[in-house]
Design a protein around this motif. Structure first.
Motif, PDB file in Angstrom:
ATOM      1  N   LEU A   1     -40.633 -25.000  -2.294  1.00 13.20           N
ATOM      2  CA  LEU A   1     -41.295 -23.766  -2.707  1.00 13.20           C
ATOM      3  C   LEU A   1     -40.299 -22.622  -2.593  1.00 13.20           C
ATOM      4  O   LEU A   1     -39.686 -22.428  -1.539  1.00 13.20           O
ATOM      5  N   ALA A   2     -40.097 -21.893  -3.675  1.00 19.34           N
ATOM      6  CA  ALA A   2     -39.215 -20.721  -3.678  1.00 19.34           C
ATOM      7  C   ALA A   2     -40.077 -19.480  -3.885  1.00 19.34           C
ATOM      8  O   ALA A   2     -40.866 -19.422  -4.827  1.00 19.34           O
ATOM      9  N   ILE A   3     -39.931 -18.500  -3.001  1.00 21.33           N
ATOM     10  CA  ILE A   3     -40.713 -17.265  -3.069  1.00 21.33           C
ATOM     11  C   ILE A   3     -39.741 -16.104  -3.227  1.00 21.33           C
ATOM     12  O   ILE A   3     -38.886 -15.883  -2.374  1.00 21.33           O
ATOM     13  N   ASN A   4     -39.869 -15.380  -4.328  1.00 23.59           N
ATOM     14  CA  ASN A   4     -39.025 -14.220  -4.593  1.00 23.59           C
ATOM     15  C   ASN A   4     -39.771 -12.949  -4.224  1.00 23.59           C
ATOM     16  O   ASN A   4     -40.983 -12.868  -4.387  1.00 23.59           O
TER      17      ASN A   4
ATOM     18  N   ILE B   1     -43.245 -18.455  11.599  1.00 22.82           N
ATOM     19  CA  ILE B   1     -42.649 -19.664  11.025  1.00 22.82           C
ATOM     20  C   ILE B   1     -42.690 -20.755  12.087  1.00 22.82           C
ATOM     21  O   ILE B   1     -42.215 -20.562  13.198  1.00 22.82           O
ATOM     22  N   ASN B   2     -43.292 -21.920  11.753  1.00 19.37           N
ATOM     23  CA  ASN B   2     -43.151 -23.129  12.561  1.00 19.37           C
ATOM     24  C   ASN B   2     -43.241 -24.335  11.640  1.00 19.37           C
ATOM     25  O   ASN B   2     -43.238 -24.186  10.419  1.00 19.37           O
ATOM     26  N   HIS B   3     -43.338 -25.538  12.178  1.00 20.65           N
ATOM     27  CA  HIS B   3     -43.228 -26.747  11.356  1.00 20.65           C
ATOM     28  C   HIS B   3     -44.435 -27.030  10.467  1.00 20.65           C
ATOM     29  O   HIS B   3     -44.333 -27.826   9.552  1.00 20.65           O
ATOM     30  N   ASP B   4     -45.581 -26.421  10.738  1.00 20.21           N
ATOM     31  CA  ASP B   4     -46.746 -26.691   9.901  1.00 20.21           C
ATOM     32  C   ASP B   4     -47.408 -25.432   9.359  1.00 20.21           C
ATOM     33  O   ASP B   4     -48.416 -25.505   8.679  1.00 20.21           O
ATOM     34  N   LEU B   5     -46.817 -24.265   9.636  1.00 21.84           N
ATOM     35  CA  LEU B   5     -47.406 -23.007   9.174  1.00 21.84           C
ATOM     36  C   LEU B   5     -46.317 -21.962   8.979  1.00 21.84           C
ATOM     37  O   LEU B   5     -45.496 -21.737   9.864  1.00 21.84           O
ATOM     38  N   ILE B   6     -46.309 -21.353   7.808  1.00 23.51           N
ATOM     39  CA  ILE B   6     -45.414 -20.231   7.541  1.00 23.51           C
ATOM     40  C   ILE B   6     -46.279 -19.112   6.992  1.00 23.51           C
ATOM     41  O   ILE B   6     -47.003 -19.303   6.023  1.00 23.51           O
TER      42      ILE B   6
ATOM     43  N   VAL C   1     -37.287 -24.088   6.428  1.00 29.36           N
ATOM     44  CA  VAL C   1     -36.710 -23.027   5.612  1.00 29.36           C
ATOM     45  C   VAL C   1     -35.288 -23.452   5.235  1.00 29.36           C
ATOM     46  O   VAL C   1     -34.439 -23.638   6.092  1.00 29.36           O
ATOM     47  N   LEU C   2     -35.053 -23.636   3.930  1.00 31.62           N
ATOM     48  CA  LEU C   2     -33.728 -24.033   3.447  1.00 31.62           C
ATOM     49  C   LEU C   2     -32.831 -22.832   3.200  1.00 31.62           C
ATOM     50  O   LEU C   2     -31.620 -22.919   3.380  1.00 31.62           O
TER      51      LEU C   2
ATOM     52  N   ILE D   1     -38.545 -22.971   0.926  1.00 29.16           N
ATOM     53  CA  ILE D   1     -39.189 -23.797   1.939  1.00 29.16           C
ATOM     54  C   ILE D   1     -39.319 -25.216   1.399  1.00 29.16           C
ATOM     55  O   ILE D   1     -39.734 -25.414   0.253  1.00 29.16           O
ATOM     56  N   GLU D   2     -38.999 -26.213   2.246  1.00 28.94           N
ATOM     57  CA  GLU D   2     -39.147 -27.611   1.876  1.00 28.94           C
ATOM     58  C   GLU D   2     -40.154 -28.253   2.810  1.00 28.94           C
ATOM     59  O   GLU D   2     -40.206 -27.938   3.993  1.00 28.94           O
TER      60      GLU D   2
END
Length: 62
Positions: A10-13, A21-26, A40-41, A50-51
């Motif tokens: 997922l790319a958010i501009n 931010i954590n492993h199951d919720l952003i 977060v890549l 985000i992957e």
């Protein structure tokens, strides 16, 4: 804010602020992403990438 989703990435501009931010919720300002193994890549002032397995995306106040 604009976002694209392709093959578990997922790319958010033009996002505004990161709230959590954590492993199951952003949580970003006006956007909540729930899933599994979210990573977060890329993160800079223009885009966050985000992957992971995304289960739910909520728009509006998170």
């Amino acid at each position: 804010m604009q976002f694209e989703f392709y093959k578990n990435i997922l790319a958010i501009n033009n996002y505004r602020q990161i709230k959590q931010i954590n492993h199951d919720l952003i949580i970003l300002e006006k956007l909540k992403i729930q899933g599994k193994n979210l990573h977060v890549l890329k993160l800079d002032k223009e885009v966050i990438i985000i992957e992971g397995v995304i289960h739910k995306i909520e728009l509006g106040d998170a």
